[in-house]
Design an enzyme around this catalytic site. Structure first.
Site, PDB file in Angstrom:
ATOM      1  N   GLU A   1      -4.588  11.394   6.303  1.00  0.00           N
ATOM      2  CA  GLU A   1      -3.403  10.546   6.286  1.00  0.00           C
ATOM      3  C   GLU A   1      -2.394  11.124   5.306  1.00  0.00           C
ATOM      4  O   GLU A   1      -2.719  11.954   4.447  1.00  0.00           O
ATOM      5  CB  GLU A   1      -3.751   9.111   5.868  1.00  0.00           C
TER       6      GLU A   1
ATOM      7  N   ASN B   1       0.839  -1.193   0.000  1.00  0.00           N
ATOM      8  CA  ASN B   1       0.000   0.000   0.000  1.00  0.00           C
ATOM      9  C   ASN B   1       0.881   1.252   0.000  1.00  0.00           C
ATOM     10  O   ASN B   1       1.659   1.414  -0.928  1.00  0.00           O
ATOM     11  CB  ASN B   1      -1.079  -0.029   1.086  1.00  0.00           C
ATOM     12  N   ASP B   2       0.836   2.129   0.978  1.00  0.00           N
ATOM     13  CA  ASP B   2       1.370   3.487   0.859  1.00  0.00           C
ATOM     14  C   ASP B   2       2.766   3.569   0.233  1.00  0.00           C
ATOM     15  O   ASP B   2       3.712   2.939   0.712  1.00  0.00           O
ATOM     16  CB  ASP B   2       1.465   4.134   2.235  1.00  0.00           C
TER      17      ASP B   2
ATOM     18  N   ASP C   1       2.193   9.135  10.024  1.00  0.00           N
ATOM     19  CA  ASP C   1       2.609   9.467   8.661  1.00  0.00           C
ATOM     20  C   ASP C   1       3.456  10.734   8.586  1.00  0.00           C
ATOM     21  O   ASP C   1       3.109  11.695   7.883  1.00  0.00           O
ATOM     22  CB  ASP C   1       1.393   9.599   7.738  1.00  0.00           C
TER      23      ASP C   1
ATOM     24  N   TRP D   1       5.045   1.806   9.571  1.00  0.00           N
ATOM     25  CA  TRP D   1       4.039   2.463   8.750  1.00  0.00           C
ATOM     26  C   TRP D   1       4.701   3.554   7.907  1.00  0.00           C
ATOM     27  O   TRP D   1       5.914   3.581   7.724  1.00  0.00           O
ATOM     28  CB  TRP D   1       2.937   3.034   9.631  1.00  0.00           C
ATOM     29  N   THR D   2       3.877   4.458   7.428  1.00  0.00           N
ATOM     30  CA  THR D   2       4.355   5.498   6.519  1.00  0.00           C
ATOM     31  C   THR D   2       5.247   6.510   7.226  1.00  0.00           C
ATOM     32  O   THR D   2       5.092   6.786   8.414  1.00  0.00           O
ATOM     33  CB  THR D   2       3.149   6.195   5.868  1.00  0.00           C
TER      34      THR D   2
END
Length: 473
Positions: A173, A2-3, A125, A61-62
């Protein structure tokens, strides 16, 4: 996957990371997967750069990776520093990872987390950049309905500076903040704040929105025009932008690159993709900030680097279609191609539709309505539409004014996607779409009036054989 994570350039090589879960569907949690490129088109897998569950603070995560050329963080001049969100037991924190081998592998900083959660559920993020005018690092952080801004001299110690509060856009986000020159004017530099957002209140799903305004080193102030959408399709999310550090300071203000995750949380788990899951990324595109009457807005086009994929274009003779008629175009020699055309309503009214047909008769449609001046993409009749949620089948539209009764459509088709750039880049519509295996055909239809097609060209984008490997390999 994903991201996507913001790429950076080091010694002539672009380094790009994205969130990756090798354990899906049996295990959760993402790592940072690493790819490199010298042209932003051809990419080489480099494996996992930051693995999940390695320091007791959860998965990865991001965030943002930056080249610390002045050794502000103390890991050596030229070290690559990644600021990322980690979460464990539902608590989101910001951690620092350092790389001394050019971004290929990272070590967790012993002082992690460098930012502990102040009691906020959504706190993630981090987007980080060096503010030359202010003389410090800046972080933009997604905090539910607002973007928080923080400053640091060394990437380790962060101080809250201000926030930018939104309404009606759900949980934000993946923020981004960057300067751009309006129409290339060095005396008119504005700042753009970008974020992933929920457009349900405006008849959309998740997407990428932005504000144009001013930044003084600690505070962002948006223009009264409010937010705009970077892409009007269903599948342009978690977008990142970056510039080319090889260019002069002024050239870097004139245009930027952008890439986004080509998927949507409304149906990300429903794609019939087997072992290959999570969608893909958009093509790298070029964005610029232009003026449109009293509004400043971003314009998008496929990056020029994509032309390195182009084969010999086939020029399509001008044609006129009477209302209700249709004509077939020759099938592309490649399963990825680019169709560009100018269309006009011969009598000032009507609609043109380009159908991307599969061998089994299913199709997706790209069109333009001259009466409403809306470009659109419909995939409610593609190969998987009947199996997908309503959000997948919804037609997505974008306002694009015609010029002298004509509109330009630049349509990039890949195996599982359609990306449309309409007008002079005033709007783009990005949609994942699935066809059946086998040869594909294109047709053009005219509705509610005669349509004239001119300057049409069909260009294959992948002419060499491609060896496909699974993500696990």
């Amino acid at each position: 996957m994903n991201d996507p994570q913001k790429p950076f350039l080091l010694d002539g090589v672009w380094h790009y990371y994205y969130l990756y879960n090798a354990d899906h569907p049996d295990g959760n949690g993402t790592a940072w997967y690493h790819s490199t490129s010298t042209d932003l088109v051809h990419w080489e897998d480099q494996g996992i750069a930051i693995d999940k569950y390695t320091n007791g603070l959860g998965d990865i995560w991001t965030g943002t990776a930056v080249v610390d050329s002045e050794n502000t963080a103390g890991f050596g001049a030229g070290a690559v520093i990644a600021l990322v969100t980690q979460q464990v037991d539902g608590v989101q924190r910001q951690s620092l990872f350092a790389s001394t081998d050019g971004g290929y592998s990272f070590e967790s900083y012993e002082g992690n987390p460098v930012m502990d959660n102040p009691g906020v559920a959504d706190w993630r993020d981090p987007r980080v950049f060096w503010d030359e005018n202010a003389g410090h690092w800046v972080m933009a952080l997604a905090e539910h309905d607002r973007i928080g801004f923080y400053t640091s001299p060394n990437l380790r110690d962060w101080t809250y500076a201000s926030d930018f509060v939104t309404a009606g856009l759900g949980v934000l986000e993946c923020p981004d903040l960057f300067p751009m020159a309006v129409d290339g004017d060095p005396n008119n530099v504005r700042w753009v704040l970008l974020a992933g957002a929920n457009g349900a209140a405006e008849g959309m799903t998740t997407g990428t929105t932005y504000w144009v305004g001013d930044w003084d080193g600690t505070t962002f102030t948006a223009d009264e025009t409010g937010h705009q959408w970077l892409d009007h399709g269903a599948d342009y999310y978690a977008a990142v932008t970056w510039d080319d550090t090889r260019l002069s300071a002024q050239e870097r203000l004139n245009s930027r690159y952008s890439i986004a995750w080509m998927n949507n949380w409304a149906y990300a788990g429903d794609f019939p993709a087997g072992d290959w899951h999570g969608g893909s990324d958009s093509v790298v595109r070029s964005i610029r900030l232009g003026s449109d009457e009293d509004t400043e807005k971003l314009y998008s086009a496929p990056a020029e680097e994509m032309r390195s994929l182009e084969g010999e274009p086939e020029q399509i003779d001008p044609l006129r279609l009477d209302s209700g008629s249709s004509t077939e175009l020759r099938a592309s020699a490649s399963d990825a191609y680019r169709l560009t055309l100018d269309a006009a309503a011969a009598d000032g009214t009507g609609e043109v539709r380009v159908k991307v047909l599969s061998a089994d008769g299913t199709f997706a449609t790209v069109g333009y309505d001259f009466d409403t001046e809306l470009a659109f993409v419909a995939r409610d009749t593609d190969a998987i539409a009947s199996e997908m949620p309503a959000e997948y089948r919804a037609v997505r539209t974008a306002p694009v004014p015609s010029k002298d009764g004509r509109v330009r459509l630049d349509i990039v088709v890949d195996v599982a996607s359609i990306e449309v750039f309409a007008g002079d880049g005033e709007a783009s519509i990005t949609m994942a779409t699935y066809g059946s295996p086998g040869a594909r055909q294109l047709s053009v239809d005219a509705l509610r009036g005669a349509v004239e097609i001119t300057d049409a060209r069909l260009t294959p984008l992948r002419v060499a054989p491609v060896v496909r490997e699974s993500a696990a390999e």
